[in-house]
Design a protein around this motif. Structure first.
Motif, short mmCIF file in Angstrom:
data_model
loop_
_atom_site.label_atom_id
_atom_site.label_comp_id
_atom_site.label_asym_id
_atom_site.label_seq_id
_atom_site.Cartn_x
_atom_site.Cartn_y
_atom_site.Cartn_z
N GLU A 69 0.88 -1.38 -0.03
CA GLU A 69 0.04 0.03 -0.06
C GLU A 69 0.99 1.33 0.17
O GLU A 69 1.57 1.38 0.98
N TYR A 70 0.95 2.11 -1.07
CA TYR A 70 1.44 3.28 -0.98
C TYR A 70 0.91 4.19 0.04
O TYR A 70 -0.15 4.49 0.10
N LEU A 71 1.94 4.73 0.54
CA LEU A 71 1.45 6.11 1.76
C LEU A 71 1.86 7.29 1.30
O LEU A 71 1.23 8.44 1.65
N SER A 72 2.88 7.21 0.45
CA SER A 72 3.41 8.56 -0.37
C SER A 72 3.99 8.15 -1.62
O SER A 72 4.80 7.14 -1.90
N ARG A 73 3.61 9.11 -2.73
CA ARG A 73 4.24 9.03 -3.98
C ARG A 73 4.74 10.07 -4.48
O ARG A 73 4.79 10.38 -5.53
N GLN A 74 5.05 10.86 -3.31
CA GLN A 74 5.70 12.07 -3.79
C GLN A 74 7.05 12.02 -4.36
O GLN A 74 7.80 11.15 -3.91
#
Length: 86
Positions: A69-74
């Protein structure tokens, strides 16, 4: 916005910051860390780029035993939770 450089940790969540691991060792270290987890545990993975080829390799190796699960894709701050499910 949350500061993804310092992930909030909870019970059974283990941090793994790939940004501090030499690139030639990263995949081996990630596979080793995930192999050491027990069902119900999570590895919170931080990286400087989106590891799409690695995700395919992990899915092929672990199959249904792992979810992510992605929590951040910055840009420059990718945070993914890898959950061991069985």
């Amino acid at each position: 916005m949350a500061d993804t450089s310092l992930p909030i940790l909870t019970h059974n969540v283990h941090p793994f910051d790939a940004r501090g691991v030499a690139k030639r060792f990263r995949h081996a270290a990630i596979f080793g860390a995930l192999s050491a987890l027990q069902p119900g545990e999570t590895m919170r993975f931080c990286n400087d780029h989106d590891p799409l080829p690695l995700l395919q390799q992990l899915q092929g190796h672990f199959g249904d035993q792992i979810e992510f699960e992605y929590l951040s894709r910055q840009p420059g701050e990718i945070v993914i939770d890898f959950h061991i499910v069985s």
